[in-house]
Design a protein around this motif. Structure first.
Motif, PDB file in Angstrom:
ATOM      1  N   ASN A 161       0.845  -1.187   0.000  1.00  0.00           N
ATOM      2  CA  ASN A 161       0.000   0.000   0.000  1.00  0.00           C
ATOM      3  C   ASN A 161       0.887   1.247   0.000  1.00  0.00           C
ATOM      4  O   ASN A 161       1.754   1.392   0.859  1.00  0.00           O
ATOM      5  N   PRO A 162       0.697   2.146  -0.962  1.00  0.00           N
ATOM      6  CA  PRO A 162       1.566   3.332  -1.033  1.00  0.00           C
ATOM      7  C   PRO A 162       1.443   4.251   0.176  1.00  0.00           C
ATOM      8  O   PRO A 162       2.316   5.083   0.405  1.00  0.00           O
ATOM      9  N   LEU A 163       0.376   4.097   0.973  1.00  0.00           N
ATOM     10  CA  LEU A 163       0.215   4.895   2.178  1.00  0.00           C
ATOM     11  C   LEU A 163       0.699   4.162   3.432  1.00  0.00           C
ATOM     12  O   LEU A 163       0.528   4.659   4.545  1.00  0.00           O
ATOM     13  N   GLY A 164       1.285   2.999   3.247  1.00  0.00           N
ATOM     14  CA  GLY A 164       1.700   2.187   4.392  1.00  0.00           C
ATOM     15  C   GLY A 164       2.674   2.889   5.320  1.00  0.00           C
ATOM     16  O   GLY A 164       2.659   2.661   6.529  1.00  0.00           O
ATOM     17  N   GLY A 165       3.517   3.738   4.775  1.00  0.00           N
ATOM     18  CA  GLY A 165       4.491   4.433   5.600  1.00  0.00           C
ATOM     19  C   GLY A 165       3.899   5.570   6.408  1.00  0.00           C
ATOM     20  O   GLY A 165       4.597   6.181   7.220  1.00  0.00           O
ATOM     21  N   PHE A 166       2.611   5.847   6.181  1.00  0.00           N
ATOM     22  CA  PHE A 166       1.955   6.949   6.877  1.00  0.00           C
ATOM     23  C   PHE A 166       0.750   6.464   7.679  1.00  0.00           C
ATOM     24  O   PHE A 166      -0.210   7.195   7.893  1.00  0.00           O
ATOM     25  N   ALA A 167       0.849   5.214   8.123  1.00  0.00           N
ATOM     26  CA  ALA A 167      -0.206   4.671   8.974  1.00  0.00           C
ATOM     27  C   ALA A 167      -0.180   5.387  10.325  1.00  0.00           C
ATOM     28  O   ALA A 167       0.866   5.478  10.960  1.00  0.00           O
ATOM     29  N   THR A 168      -1.333   5.865  10.738  1.00  0.00           N
ATOM     30  CA  THR A 168      -1.442   6.501  12.046  1.00  0.00           C
ATOM     31  C   THR A 168      -1.561   5.456  13.137  1.00  0.00           C
ATOM     32  O   THR A 168      -0.997   5.591  14.222  1.00  0.00           O
ATOM     33  N   MET A 169      -2.282   4.372  12.818  1.00  0.00           N
ATOM     34  CA  MET A 169      -2.507   3.342  13.823  1.00  0.00           C
ATOM     35  C   MET A 169      -3.058   2.094  13.142  1.00  0.00           C
ATOM     36  O   MET A 169      -3.526   2.136  12.000  1.00  0.00           O
ATOM     37  N   GLN A 170      -3.009   1.014  13.842  1.00  0.00           N
ATOM     38  CA  GLN A 170      -3.619  -0.232  13.387  1.00  0.00           C
ATOM     39  C   GLN A 170      -5.114  -0.167  13.614  1.00  0.00           C
ATOM     40  O   GLN A 170      -5.581   0.349  14.627  1.00  0.00           O
ATOM     41  N   SER A 171      -5.895  -0.679  12.657  1.00  0.00           N
ATOM     42  CA  SER A 171      -7.340  -0.751  12.851  1.00  0.00           C
ATOM     43  C   SER A 171      -7.652  -1.713  13.991  1.00  0.00           C
ATOM     44  O   SER A 171      -6.949  -2.708  14.180  1.00  0.00           O
ATOM     45  N   PRO A 172      -8.723  -1.469  14.748  1.00  0.00           N
ATOM     46  CA  PRO A 172      -9.033  -2.341  15.888  1.00  0.00           C
ATOM     47  C   PRO A 172      -9.602  -3.695  15.492  1.00  0.00           C
ATOM     48  O   PRO A 172      -9.687  -4.591  16.327  1.00  0.00           O
ATOM     49  N   ASN A 173      -9.997  -3.866  14.230  1.00  0.00           N
ATOM     50  CA  ASN A 173     -10.596  -5.125  13.796  1.00  0.00           C
ATOM     51  C   ASN A 173      -9.676  -5.864  12.836  1.00  0.00           C
ATOM     52  O   ASN A 173      -9.108  -5.275  11.914  1.00  0.00           O
ATOM     53  N   ILE A 174      -9.567  -7.166  13.039  1.00  0.00           N
ATOM     54  CA  ILE A 174      -8.761  -8.009  12.175  1.00  0.00           C
ATOM     55  C   ILE A 174      -9.598  -8.468  10.977  1.00  0.00           C
ATOM     56  O   ILE A 174     -10.823  -8.524  11.028  1.00  0.00           O
ATOM     57  N   SER A 175      -8.926  -8.805   9.873  1.00  0.00           N
ATOM     58  CA  SER A 175      -9.577  -9.378   8.700  1.00  0.00           C
ATOM     59  C   SER A 175      -9.097 -10.822   8.544  1.00  0.00           C
ATOM     60  O   SER A 175      -7.904 -11.107   8.667  1.00  0.00           O
ATOM     61  N   LEU A 176     -10.030 -11.731   8.280  1.00  0.00           N
ATOM     62  CA  LEU A 176      -9.717 -13.156   8.203  1.00  0.00           C
ATOM     63  C   LEU A 176     -10.063 -13.714   6.829  1.00  0.00           C
ATOM     64  O   LEU A 176     -11.085 -13.369   6.243  1.00  0.00           O
ATOM     65  N   ALA A 177      -9.194 -14.586   6.317  1.00  0.00           N
ATOM     66  CA  ALA A 177      -9.394 -15.162   4.991  1.00  0.00           C
ATOM     67  C   ALA A 177      -8.926 -16.608   4.960  1.00  0.00           C
ATOM     68  O   ALA A 177      -8.161 -17.056   5.822  1.00  0.00           O
ATOM     69  N   THR A 178      -9.397 -17.323   3.941  1.00  0.00           N
ATOM     70  CA  THR A 178      -9.037 -18.725   3.736  1.00  0.00           C
ATOM     71  C   THR A 178      -8.173 -18.866   2.491  1.00  0.00           C
ATOM     72  O   THR A 178      -8.513 -18.334   1.430  1.00  0.00           O
ATOM     73  N   THR A 205      -7.841 -18.515  -5.355  1.00  0.00           N
ATOM     74  CA  THR A 205      -6.984 -18.962  -4.261  1.00  0.00           C
ATOM     75  C   THR A 205      -7.269 -18.265  -2.931  1.00  0.00           C
ATOM     76  O   THR A 205      -6.627 -18.577  -1.931  1.00  0.00           O
ATOM     77  N   ILE A 206      -8.229 -17.341  -2.915  1.00  0.00           N
ATOM     78  CA  ILE A 206      -8.550 -16.619  -1.684  1.00  0.00           C
ATOM     79  C   ILE A 206     -10.068 -16.542  -1.495  1.00  0.00           C
ATOM     80  O   ILE A 206     -10.812 -16.223  -2.430  1.00  0.00           O
ATOM     81  N   TYR A 207     -10.512 -16.864  -0.280  1.00  0.00           N
ATOM     82  CA  TYR A 207     -11.895 -16.635   0.129  1.00  0.00           C
ATOM     83  C   TYR A 207     -11.811 -15.785   1.387  1.00  0.00           C
ATOM     84  O   TYR A 207     -11.453 -16.275   2.462  1.00  0.00           O
ATOM     85  N   ASP A 208     -12.098 -14.509   1.225  1.00  0.00           N
ATOM     86  CA  ASP A 208     -11.843 -13.524   2.272  1.00  0.00           C
ATOM     87  C   ASP A 208     -13.145 -13.189   3.002  1.00  0.00           C
ATOM     88  O   ASP A 208     -14.100 -12.709   2.394  1.00  0.00           O
ATOM     89  N   PHE A 209     -13.168 -13.453   4.324  1.00  0.00           N
ATOM     90  CA  PHE A 209     -14.345 -13.134   5.123  1.00  0.00           C
ATOM     91  C   PHE A 209     -14.367 -11.666   5.548  1.00  0.00           C
ATOM     92  O   PHE A 209     -15.328 -11.222   6.182  1.00  0.00           O
ATOM     93  N   SER A 210     -13.320 -10.927   5.237  1.00  0.00           N
ATOM     94  CA  SER A 210     -13.204  -9.507   5.503  1.00  0.00           C
ATOM     95  C   SER A 210     -13.136  -9.215   6.997  1.00  0.00           C
ATOM     96  O   SER A 210     -12.822 -10.083   7.812  1.00  0.00           O
ATOM     97  N   VAL A 211     -13.446  -7.977   7.352  1.00  0.00           N
ATOM     98  CA  VAL A 211     -13.207  -7.485   8.701  1.00  0.00           C
ATOM     99  C   VAL A 211     -14.150  -8.142   9.716  1.00  0.00           C
ATOM    100  O   VAL A 211     -15.297  -8.456   9.404  1.00  0.00           O
ATOM    101  N   GLY A 212     -13.631  -8.375  10.922  1.00  0.00           N
ATOM    102  CA  GLY A 212     -14.456  -8.960  11.982  1.00  0.00           C
ATOM    103  C   GLY A 212     -13.920 -10.313  12.426  1.00  0.00           C
ATOM    104  O   GLY A 212     -13.589 -11.166  11.599  1.00  0.00           O
ATOM    105  N   ASP A 213     -13.846 -10.495  13.725  1.00  0.00           N
ATOM    106  CA  ASP A 213     -13.312 -11.727  14.297  1.00  0.00           C
ATOM    107  C   ASP A 213     -14.456 -12.523  14.912  1.00  0.00           C
ATOM    108  O   ASP A 213     -14.968 -12.171  15.969  1.00  0.00           O
ATOM    109  N   GLU A 214     -14.869 -13.597  14.219  1.00  0.00           N
ATOM    110  CA  GLU A 214     -15.975 -14.441  14.680  1.00  0.00           C
ATOM    111  C   GLU A 214     -15.543 -15.907  14.657  1.00  0.00           C
ATOM    112  O   GLU A 214     -14.669 -16.301  13.882  1.00  0.00           O
ATOM    113  N   GLU A 215     -16.183 -16.711  15.503  1.00  0.00           N
ATOM    114  CA  GLU A 215     -15.811 -18.123  15.590  1.00  0.00           C
ATOM    115  C   GLU A 215     -15.964 -18.849  14.265  1.00  0.00           C
ATOM    116  O   GLU A 215     -15.117 -19.662  13.882  1.00  0.00           O
ATOM    117  N   TYR A 216     -17.058 -18.575  13.548  1.00  0.00           N
ATOM    118  CA  TYR A 216     -17.274 -19.313  12.301  1.00  0.00           C
ATOM    119  C   TYR A 216     -16.203 -18.977  11.273  1.00  0.00           C
ATOM    120  O   TYR A 216     -15.811 -19.826  10.467  1.00  0.00           O
TER     121      TYR A 216
END
Length: 408
Positions: free
Chosen positions: A158-175, A327-338
């Motif tokens: 990401n071209p803005l990666g060097g200017f991250a203010t903070m980590q987002s509070p939610n994780i993204s999960l993928a298969t 090759t990717i099945y992305d459940f996107s943002v949010g941490d859930e058991e399923y």
């Protein structure tokens, strides 16, 4: 809306740009209202650019049209060539005006459009040029807030990666679907999942038969989206959460997005539904990326959880994705058991906050403090469970279960 010229740049850079000088000393930034002309230029840039799904021209056009959004296009040029482009929506939040990715909290996994040959991330000079140009063109903007950004996409940082203010509070999960469905299952407690899938087939047939399908017509889109809004509203009521899909402009946006996507090949956005005994039990909306699918939203009936419509539709769409070579099945943002039951890829998004005024610096401080507090609570399971129970009670809900429950 503040009037602005077609471009914002200093006089020396403007003369160099007019000469076609390949040795332009610094970055040049163009700011334009997001009208048809500017959006046509943005769309042309995106044809060969790397960009996130919410930065797709179709997504942006659909949102600007449905919401009547006050939006601008921002293009940064290096050496006479467009390097990065983004569209910002300007909204009022209390006494503040904030520029953010169009569609707000519905935009996840953001990644600004950048030229495929971009030679490295944005520099401090680039970002300062962006800030100066936006401040000059729109002095009413207090804060640029770019949330939930992907750190990488299609092998590009990401071209803005060097200017991250903070980590987002939610994780993204993928298969990771590499190797196909059988290989994926073998990594994901496959014996149990195959057994559950076969059991669900029997239950679905006993319940009156089933059909899972992808929306192929405008009528399919309308049917699935109407079912989604009904199912999602019931889920939000049960959990005591405000319905973020209830607004008329949001409904118009998603209807336009998925119908217009049908006219492109392959469609950049698509809907799947699970029908049981003639009634819709599950709806999932996806964005389509080069190597897979990203779940944008889902909703399902909750009156007979033994049918596990979420698990079943995920299983079927994964199988189809594998058959297509994805090759990717992305459940996107949010941490859930399923999601955890399927996923072996974790991604932490990041946020970029750029204050442009004194008011913006106040809002910046508040948002950083709030994000840290939310992140702390979500990182502690006991605290997060308590917070969800309190939220449910305050909202008048009756349950604080996960979005779909374990394994859907």
């Amino acid at each position: 809306m503040v009037d602005m010229g077609a471009t914002t740049r200093n006089a020396a850079s403007r003369r160099d740009h007019a000469r076609g000088d390949a040795a332009i000393a610094g970055p040049i930034v163009d700011i334009r209202p997001a009208d048809d002309v500017a959006m046509a230029q943005y769309e042309a840039f995106c044809v060969k650019a790397v960009h996130g799904a919410p930065q797709h021209p179709l997504w942006i056009r659909a949102w600007v049209m449905a919401a009547g959004a006050d939006a601008i296009t921002v293009t940064l040029h290096r050496n006479g060539r467009a390097a990065v482009a983004l569209v910002l929506e300007i909204t009022r939040k209390g006494p503040f005006r904030v520029a953010s990715f169009p569609a707000g909290q519905h935009a996840n996994g953001n990644f600004v459009a950048c030229a495929a040959g971009l030679d490295g991330p944005l520099t401090g000079d680039d970002v300062r040029a962006l800030e100066r140009a936006i401040r000059a063109a729109r002095p009413d903007i207090d804060l640029i807030e770019l949330e939930r950004q992907k750190p990488h996409l299609d092998g590009k940082a990401n071209p803005l990666g060097g200017f991250a203010t903070m980590q987002s509070p939610n994780i993204s999960l993928a298969t990771d679907l590499s190797g196909g469905m059988e290989a994926t299952l073998d990594r994901m407690n496959g014996k149990r999942k195959r057994k559950k899938y076969r059991a669900q087939l029997r239950k679905l047939e006993a319940a009156g038969g089933h059909r899972w399908f992808e929306a192929k017509t405008a009528e399919d889109v309308d049917r699935l989206m109407n079912a989604f809004y009904t199912l999602k509203a019931a889920r939000f009521r049960k959990r005591g959460i405000p319905d973020v899909f209830a607004q008329a402009e949001v409904k118009a946006f998603f209807r336009s997005l998925f119908i217009e996507a049908l006219e492109q090949s392959p469609p950049p956005f698509t809907l799947y539904g699970l029908e049981v005994a003639g009634e819709i039990h599950n709806v999932k909306g996806f964005s389509v990326i080069s190597n897979g699918l990203i779940s944008e939203f889902c909703a399902m009936r909750d009156d007979d959880r033994s049918l596990s419509p979420g698990f079943f539709l995920d299983y079927e769409v994964m199988q189809e994705s594998c058959a297509k070579g994805m090759t990717i099945y992305d459940f996107s943002v949010g941490d859930e058991e399923y999601k955890r039951s399927w996923c072996d890829i974790e991604t932490w998004f990041f946020e970029t906050l750029l204050p442009l005024t004194a008011k913006g610096r106040m809002l910046f401080a508040y948002k950083v403090a709030r994000a840290r507090a939310v992140g702390f609570v979500k990182s502690n399971k006991a605290l997060w469970d308590l917070a969800r129970r309190v939220r449910t009670r305050l909202g008048g809900g009756t349950a604080a279960t996960s979005e779909t429950g374990k394994d859907g």
